[in-house]
Design a protein around this motif. Structure first.
Motif, PDB file in Angstrom:
ATOM      1  N   ARG A   1       5.272   5.632  -4.798  1.00  0.00           N
ATOM      2  CA  ARG A   1       5.644   5.634  -6.220  1.00  0.00           C
ATOM      3  C   ARG A   1       4.869   6.721  -6.975  1.00  0.00           C
ATOM      4  O   ARG A   1       5.370   7.343  -7.881  1.00  0.00           O
ATOM      5  N   ASP A   2       3.611   6.902  -6.569  1.00  0.00           N
ATOM      6  CA  ASP A   2       2.798   7.908  -7.267  1.00  0.00           C
ATOM      7  C   ASP A   2       2.781   9.255  -6.529  1.00  0.00           C
ATOM      8  O   ASP A   2       1.887  10.072  -6.753  1.00  0.00           O
ATOM      9  N   ASN A   3       3.751   9.448  -5.678  1.00  0.00           N
ATOM     10  CA  ASN A   3       3.890  10.734  -4.971  1.00  0.00           C
ATOM     11  C   ASN A   3       2.682  11.134  -4.148  1.00  0.00           C
ATOM     12  O   ASN A   3       2.330  12.306  -4.077  1.00  0.00           O
ATOM     13  N   ALA A  19       3.118   1.684  -3.159  1.00  0.00           N
ATOM     14  CA  ALA A  19       2.377   2.158  -4.352  1.00  0.00           C
ATOM     15  C   ALA A  19       2.061   3.643  -4.228  1.00  0.00           C
ATOM     16  O   ALA A  19       2.147   4.393  -5.202  1.00  0.00           O
ATOM     17  N   LEU A  20       1.709   4.069  -3.025  1.00  0.00           N
ATOM     18  CA  LEU A  20       1.399   5.492  -2.835  1.00  0.00           C
ATOM     19  C   LEU A  20       2.648   6.347  -3.025  1.00  0.00           C
ATOM     20  O   LEU A  20       2.611   7.386  -3.678  1.00  0.00           O
ATOM     21  N   ARG A  54      -4.703  -0.183  -8.983  1.00  0.00           N
ATOM     22  CA  ARG A  54      -3.753  -0.824  -9.904  1.00  0.00           C
ATOM     23  C   ARG A  54      -2.860  -1.808  -9.138  1.00  0.00           C
ATOM     24  O   ARG A  54      -2.702  -2.954  -9.517  1.00  0.00           O
ATOM     25  N   GLU A  55      -2.317  -1.359  -8.025  1.00  0.00           N
ATOM     26  CA  GLU A  55      -1.368  -2.173  -7.258  1.00  0.00           C
ATOM     27  C   GLU A  55      -1.980  -3.525  -6.881  1.00  0.00           C
ATOM     28  O   GLU A  55      -1.340  -4.558  -6.976  1.00  0.00           O
ATOM     29  N   ALA A  78      -3.816   4.534  -7.728  1.00  0.00           N
ATOM     30  CA  ALA A  78      -2.545   3.820  -7.520  1.00  0.00           C
ATOM     31  C   ALA A  78      -2.805   2.475  -6.833  1.00  0.00           C
ATOM     32  O   ALA A  78      -2.261   1.442  -7.220  1.00  0.00           O
ATOM     33  N   PRO A 138      -5.787  10.228  -7.039  1.00  0.00           N
ATOM     34  CA  PRO A 138      -4.549   9.540  -7.415  1.00  0.00           C
ATOM     35  C   PRO A 138      -4.212   8.386  -6.479  1.00  0.00           C
ATOM     36  O   PRO A 138      -3.721   7.339  -6.921  1.00  0.00           O
ATOM     37  N   GLY A 139      -4.528   8.533  -5.184  1.00  0.00           N
ATOM     38  CA  GLY A 139      -4.248   7.465  -4.229  1.00  0.00           C
ATOM     39  C   GLY A 139      -5.083   6.224  -4.546  1.00  0.00           C
ATOM     40  O   GLY A 139      -4.572   5.102  -4.581  1.00  0.00           O
ATOM     41  N   THR A 172       0.833  -1.196   0.000  1.00  0.00           N
ATOM     42  CA  THR A 172       0.000   0.000   0.000  1.00  0.00           C
ATOM     43  C   THR A 172       0.871   1.251   0.000  1.00  0.00           C
ATOM     44  O   THR A 172       0.732   2.125  -0.857  1.00  0.00           O
TER      45      THR A 172
END
Ligand code: ADP
Ligand code: ASP
Ligand code: MG
Length: 473
Positions: free
Chosen positions: A429-431, A426-427, A464-465, A461, A457-458, A423
């Motif tokens: 990675r997507d800032n 992944a967060l 997808r993860e 991400a 965005p969270g 969790t």
């Protein structure tokens, strides 16, 4: 006793206009050929919001808002009635009922504007009108399909405490009243059409169960009548892996446990009122969430145990109308009972705490309450800790209202190591920056706080993860 009874609830969009009402009534009529059915209906979509807005205008002294709304509601409901009932002679009793209810509404608005006061009890009486107007329409629609629909106000069935705006049902009294009133109707082959959202206190005052409470009405009545199943008909195909308005690739979850569904509802999945599953826990009655616009699809089945899937994560959710409050400062280590005093303060305000996180290094306690309670909570805390603030033992009590909670939910996360790691990876990675984290010891959810603009965005991400768009079988 009524093991084949189906309790069917139709939400606002499912009764949004004449064609929606006809479509929903057809679902009931088809089911009623095979089983006894009881329907629970919401107000036509948007009506409750409009009733409440006009009530606040009346409280500010506006004597026209209630009148204008009554006129608009008359037109809306009469148009639906005309479209539903082909013969005008059949319409009269329903028209009379609608007029009666609107006249009651007009008096409530007038009194509110005159006194410039809106008590929770009056607000309940006003906001219940949408359901009370809708049930007779729905019953009329059933009659055109050859089914004897009988509109019933839930004030006759659901007995609650007197906490207006969020009343709690009293199970035994509800059970005996509901059985006495509904069972004979079912035995005669009729379909009761009950107003969602409302009940009455022991002394007979109308109460509401909280916004979105018609789901709760359906399970309260389903449990009271020992229904075989409860079907909540809405505008999406069941419980999805995330809110489809935010995550377009969200998928229907075929089966989910009570606990998982309750966690999702509690953390903001609007598809279910947070208390919906409480009444069905003891008897384990299955609850379906289905799409009234696509009745051929199965939707989601909510069962006591659910069905496990690999990987553990079932769905994501976010709750947005919340604020983060922090009480802290280096000195709070030495202050006795900061935690106790903090939460006694929130309890005294009846402000529900949705998440708590404490950092020992920064000596900060932070927690989340609904935005509606935030300002009052902040003020009460500043009062409670006035002395400690003055002596800089507590050096800040702050509020941030531009935040949201995101939750990752799944009962099997318990046995799956690495969910938290994935969790947060992944967060990162997507800032997506995380403000606070909480994981209950039950391990059915990991929830964390992000700024409001990071919600979408969270969610994307994480969706997808955890492969949520493809994994639902
Ligand atoms: P109703 O009027 O039928 O009670 P609601 O608007 O209260 O319907 O709830 C249905 C809505 O809940 C959907 O349209 C959807 O936008 C929203 N929703 C939020 N999270 C989820 C989720 N995880 N699964 C399905 N729907 C969700
Ligand atoms: N009509 C009510 C509301 O809008 C109850 C419901 O729809 O469930 O809150
Ligand atoms: Mg709803």
């Amino acid at each position: 006793m009524n093991a084949n009874l189906q309790m069917m609830k139709f939400g606002g969009t499912s009764v949004g206009d004449a064609s929606c009402i006809r479509r929903s009534a057809t679902i009931v009529a088809e089911a009623a050929k095979r089983n006894p059915v009881t329907a629970v209906v919401s107000a036509m979509s948007g009506v409750t919001n409009r009733l409440i807005d006009a009530a606040h205008q009346a409280r500010r002294g506006d004597r026209e808002a209630g009148k204008a709304l009554a006129q608009a509601l008359r037109t809306q409901h009469f148009e639906a009635l005309d479209a539903l009932l082909p013969e005008s002679a059949q319409r009269q009793p329903v028209r009379d009922r609608i007029e009666f209810l609107l006249a009651e509404g007009a008096r409530l608005y007038e009194g509110t504007a005159l006194l410039q006061e809106l008590t929770p009890r009056t607000l309940d009486a006003i906001s219940s009108l949408g359901e009370r107007l809708c049930a007779p329409l729905f019953a009329a629609a059933l009659s055109t399909l050859g089914v004897k629909g009988i509109a019933i106000e839930a004030t006759e069935l659901i007995v609650t405490d007197a906490f207006h705006g969020g009343a709690e049902p009293i199970a035994d009294a509800t059970r005996s009243k509901s059985q006495a009133r509904i069972v004979p109707l079912l035995q005669s082959g009729a379909v009761p059409v009950v107003t969602g959202f409302i009940g009455a206190s022991v002394d007979g005052a109308l109460t509401t169960l909280g916004r979105g409470g018609s789901d709760y009405s359906a399970t309260i009545l389903g449990a009271a009548l020992d229904a075989g199943e409860i079907i909540i008909w809405t505008d999406v195909e069941g419980v999805l892996t995330a809110d489809p308005r935010l995550v377009s690739e969200a998928r229907t979850i075929p089966e989910i446990s009570y606990r998982e569904a309750a966690e999702l509802a509690y953390f903001g999945a609007k598809v279910l009122h947070p208390k919906t599953l409480r009444p069905v826990l003891p008897a384990g009655i299955p609850v379906w969430i289905r799409n009234s616009f696509a009745p051929d699809k199965l939707g989601t089945k909510i069962t006591p145990k659910g069905k496990s899937i690999g990987g553990g994560v079932k769905a994501l959710t976010a709750i947005r109308d919340v604020a983060l409050i922090a009480v802290g400062g280096p000195g709070i280590v030495g202050v006795t009972d900061v935690v106790g005093r903090t939460f006694s303060t929130t309890a005294a305000l009846r402000a529900e705490v949705l998440l708590i996180s404490q950092s020992s290094s920064q000596n900060d306690i932070c927690f989340i309450v609904a935005k509606a309670h935030a300002q009052a909570t902040l003020e009460a805390l500043r009062k409670e800790f006035a002395q400690d603030l003055a002596h800089q033992v507590v050096d800040h009590i702050t509020m941030d209202a531009k935040i949201a909670i995101v939750a990752v939910v799944g009962e099997n996360m318990r046995g799956t190591p690495g969910v938290a790691g994935r969790t947060f990876h992944a967060l990162g990675r997507d800032n997506v920056n995380i403000i606070a984290i909480a994981q209950g010891s039950s391990e059915t959810n990991i929830s964390f706080v992000v700024s409001d603009d990071a919600v979408k965005p969270g969610l994307l991400a994480l969706h997808r993860e955890f492969g949520l768009s493809s994994r639902q079988e």
